[in-house]
Design an enzyme around this catalytic site. Structure first.
Site, PDB file in Angstrom:
ATOM      1  N   ARG A 154     -11.778  -9.581  -5.661  1.00 47.93           N
ATOM      2  CA  ARG A 154     -12.781  -9.049  -4.715  1.00 47.93           C
ATOM      3  C   ARG A 154     -12.626  -7.527  -5.226  1.00 47.93           C
ATOM      4  NH1 ARG A 154     -10.353 -12.421  -1.235  1.00 47.93           N
ATOM      5  NH2 ARG A 154     -11.795 -14.245  -0.482  1.00 47.93           N
TER       6      ARG A 154
ATOM      7  N   LYS B 112     -22.734   1.496 -11.400  1.00 45.05           N
ATOM      8  CA  LYS B 112     -23.291   0.047 -11.486  1.00 45.05           C
ATOM      9  C   LYS B 112     -22.907  -0.743 -12.360  1.00 45.05           C
ATOM     10  CE  LYS B 112     -27.680   1.619 -11.608  1.00 45.05           C
ATOM     11  NZ  LYS B 112     -29.365   1.478 -11.704  1.00 45.05           N
TER      12      LYS B 112
ATOM     13  N   LYS C  93     -26.013  13.651 -13.973  1.00 44.55           N
ATOM     14  CA  LYS C  93     -26.073  12.034 -13.087  1.00 44.55           C
ATOM     15  C   LYS C  93     -24.919  11.978 -12.344  1.00 44.55           C
ATOM     16  CE  LYS C  93     -26.008   7.338 -13.662  1.00 44.55           C
ATOM     17  NZ  LYS C  93     -26.225   6.270 -14.751  1.00 44.55           N
TER      18      LYS C  93
ATOM     19  N   GLU D 186     -28.525   3.687  -4.801  1.00 38.98           N
ATOM     20  CA  GLU D 186     -29.942   3.915  -5.405  1.00 38.98           C
ATOM     21  C   GLU D 186     -30.958   3.716  -4.335  1.00 38.98           C
ATOM     22  OE1 GLU D 186     -30.493   1.079  -8.495  1.00 38.98           O
ATOM     23  OE2 GLU D 186     -31.291   2.469  -9.618  1.00 38.98           O
TER      24      GLU D 186
ATOM     25  N   ARG E 274     -31.601   8.870  -6.588  1.00 32.20           N
ATOM     26  CA  ARG E 274     -31.366   8.172  -7.815  1.00 32.20           C
ATOM     27  C   ARG E 274     -32.288   8.045  -8.617  1.00 32.20           C
ATOM     28  NH1 ARG E 274     -25.631   4.907  -8.347  1.00 32.20           N
ATOM     29  NH2 ARG E 274     -25.712   4.446 -10.566  1.00 32.20           N
TER      30      ARG E 274
ATOM     31  N   ASN F 265     -34.957   7.976 -13.498  1.00 33.13           N
ATOM     32  CA  ASN F 265     -35.928   7.266 -13.857  1.00 33.13           C
ATOM     33  C   ASN F 265     -36.927   7.723 -14.779  1.00 33.13           C
ATOM     34  OD1 ASN F 265     -35.151   4.443 -13.816  1.00 33.13           O
ATOM     35  ND2 ASN F 265     -37.226   3.974 -13.013  1.00 33.13           N
TER      36      ASN F 265
ATOM     37  N   HIS G 258     -38.907   6.344 -17.678  1.00 29.00           N
ATOM     38  CA  HIS G 258     -38.350   4.810 -17.676  1.00 29.00           C
ATOM     39  C   HIS G 258     -39.285   3.878 -17.367  1.00 29.00           C
ATOM     40  CE1 HIS G 258     -34.472   6.631 -18.438  1.00 29.00           C
ATOM     41  NE2 HIS G 258     -33.605   5.694 -18.439  1.00 29.00           N
TER      42      HIS G 258
ATOM     43  N   HIS H 246     -39.179   1.078 -19.813  1.00 27.46           N
ATOM     44  CA  HIS H 246     -38.721  -0.470 -19.562  1.00 27.46           C
ATOM     45  C   HIS H 246     -39.824  -1.278 -19.907  1.00 27.46           C
ATOM     46  CE1 HIS H 246     -35.677   0.957 -16.216  1.00 27.46           C
ATOM     47  NE2 HIS H 246     -35.247   0.825 -17.212  1.00 27.46           N
TER      48      HIS H 246
ATOM     49  N   HIS I 138     -32.762   1.409 -25.799  1.00 29.82           N
ATOM     50  CA  HIS I 138     -33.612   1.779 -24.749  1.00 29.82           C
ATOM     51  C   HIS I 138     -33.814   3.459 -24.731  1.00 29.82           C
ATOM     52  CE1 HIS I 138     -33.190   2.366 -20.092  1.00 29.82           C
ATOM     53  NE2 HIS I 138     -32.425   3.435 -20.482  1.00 29.82           N
TER      54      HIS I 138
END
Ligand SMILES: NC(=O)c1ccc[n+]([C@@H]2O[C@H](COP(=O)([O-])OP(=O)(O)OC[C@H]3O[C@@H](n4cnc5c(N)ncnc54)[C@H](O)[C@@H]3O)[C@@H](O)[C@H]2O)c1
Length: 350
Positions: A111, A133, A217, A227, A231, A235, A238, A242, A254
């Site tokens: 955990r 993340k 960041k 998020e 945050r 993006n 992006h 994406h 990317h």
């Protein structure tokens, strides 16, 4: 130099120190540690300083293929066989793919146990390793299985970047450029008219750029760990980026897709009167000088537009784009007229 990130706990990003020296300090008082590293880079983790901790090395498949449930299963078995307890440590050494995997292994073992990220790519250092993340991919898509689980430290040693190809170096710099446009004019000024070879040759400037990008960041994720809203500014470029990543089936890096996404945003923002022609041109110049792409296939537009509506930052049938109104002044644009989107795309399509 240390930048602190505040999340579910606070942790330091240690920049411009030898990773071996810093890692040795973090191993003090530990019984056991596991280094997760890609098979391709296993030889770089030899000759670690002697430590009282037993240090095991778990080599995993390189890149995205390592970010899988099969690899994670193997790691769980290794951890169990080695008797890993709550006080033991996982260390991810590699690009974003490896640090994402190592972080999720740490998040899911007992955990949640401590982990340390040692990013070895520019993209990993300024983006993937910062923010807590962690994830693996599913057959249905990238990063679908994951958790927010911050590392206990991030060690950024830019000497890792020496072995990166110019292409990977530049792809990482696209994220640095992004942090400049959304938050730090000095980044844009420092890059100026630089080519990748200039940045690779000037360690002082490189360290300042990496430090500044990490600071941006760190500030953003500290104010919005899970998020929700703030945050989202990360993006910038992006949403189309994406969509291009999916369309080209990950043939482009990317950062390369984000570069095209920022060039597109420059045209869109110019047409909406949000930014000056000079700032729009600055987007294109800075990216082109770094050898990054700023155009994409014309016929791809219908498919790209459909994907943009499905982007995780879009909600329901709303298309949301992060915009700037000048360097460091961010905003959001919801459901822009599709004709205006197409007109902007035509300016960046080939
Ligand atoms: N967690 C986050 O917030 C976050 C943010 C951005 C990206 N990511 C993830 O990061 C990953 C992309 O990271 P990346 O761009 O670092 O790619 P990557 O981890 O796939 O690495 C790219 C390639 O570079 C090689 N490499 C790594 N370090 C090297 C070095 N020092 N010298 C030579 N080669 C080296 C790797 O072996 C790999 O083949 C994606 O999986 C993405 O989902 C996560």
């Amino acid at each position: 130099m240390i930048i602190d990130v505040q999340a579910e706990r606070s942790y330091p990003v240690i920049i411009d120190s030898s990773w071996k020296v810093e890692l040795a300090k973090l191993l003090v008082g530990r019984d056991r540690a596991a280094i997760i590293v890609s098979e391709k880079m296993e030889s770089s983790v030899k000759d670690l300083p002697v430590s009282e901790a037993e240090v095991l090395v778990f080599p995993v498949p390189d890149g995205e293929s390592g970010k899988s449930s099969a690899t994670l299963n193997k790691i769980w078995d290794w951890l169990a066989a080695a008797g890993f307890t709550r006080s033991d440590l996982i260390i991810g050494i590699g690009g974003g793919a490896v640090t994402d995997l190592a972080g999720f292994a740490a998040a899911s073992w007992l955990r949640g146990i401590d982990w340390v990220a040692i990013p070895t790519t520019v993209a990993g250092a300024v983006d993937a390793a910062i923010g807590g993340k962690t994830a693996i991919n599913s057959e249905y898509g990238k990063n679908l299985i994951g958790a927010f689980h911050s590392p206990s430290a991030v060690i950024v040693d830019v000497s890792w970047f020496d072995s990166l190809s110019d292409r990977d170096f530049a792809a990482g710099m696209a994220e640095v450029v992004k942090t400049g446009f959304i938050s730090d004019a000095k980044i844009i000024e420092l890059i100026g008219k630089s080519k990748i070879s200039d940045l690779r040759a000037n360690r002082t400037v490189l360290i300042e750029l990496v430090t500044r990008a990490i600071a941006v960041k760190a500030k953003v994720v500290s104010s919005d760990f899970k998020e929700n809203f703030d945050r989202e500014v990360l993006n910038y470029g992006h949403t189309l980026g994406h969509a291009i990543e999916l369309h080209c089936k990950y043939d482009l890096r990317h950062g390369e897709c984000v570069a095209i996404g920022m060039a597109f945003m420059a045209q869109l923002q110019l047409s909406l009167g949000l930014i000056t022609a000079e700032l729009a041109q600055q987007h294109v110049d800075i990216l082109k000088n770094l050898g990054l792409p700023t155009t994409y296939q014309h016929q791809a537009w219908p498919s790209l537009l459909a994907s943009m509506y499905l982007d995780k930052k879009s909600r329901g049938k709303t298309l949301r784009l992060v915009t700037i109104k000048g360097i460091g002044i961010t905003d959001r644009l919801e459901n822009p007229d599709e004709k205006i989107l197409l007109a902007a795309y035509e300016k960046v399509s080939s």
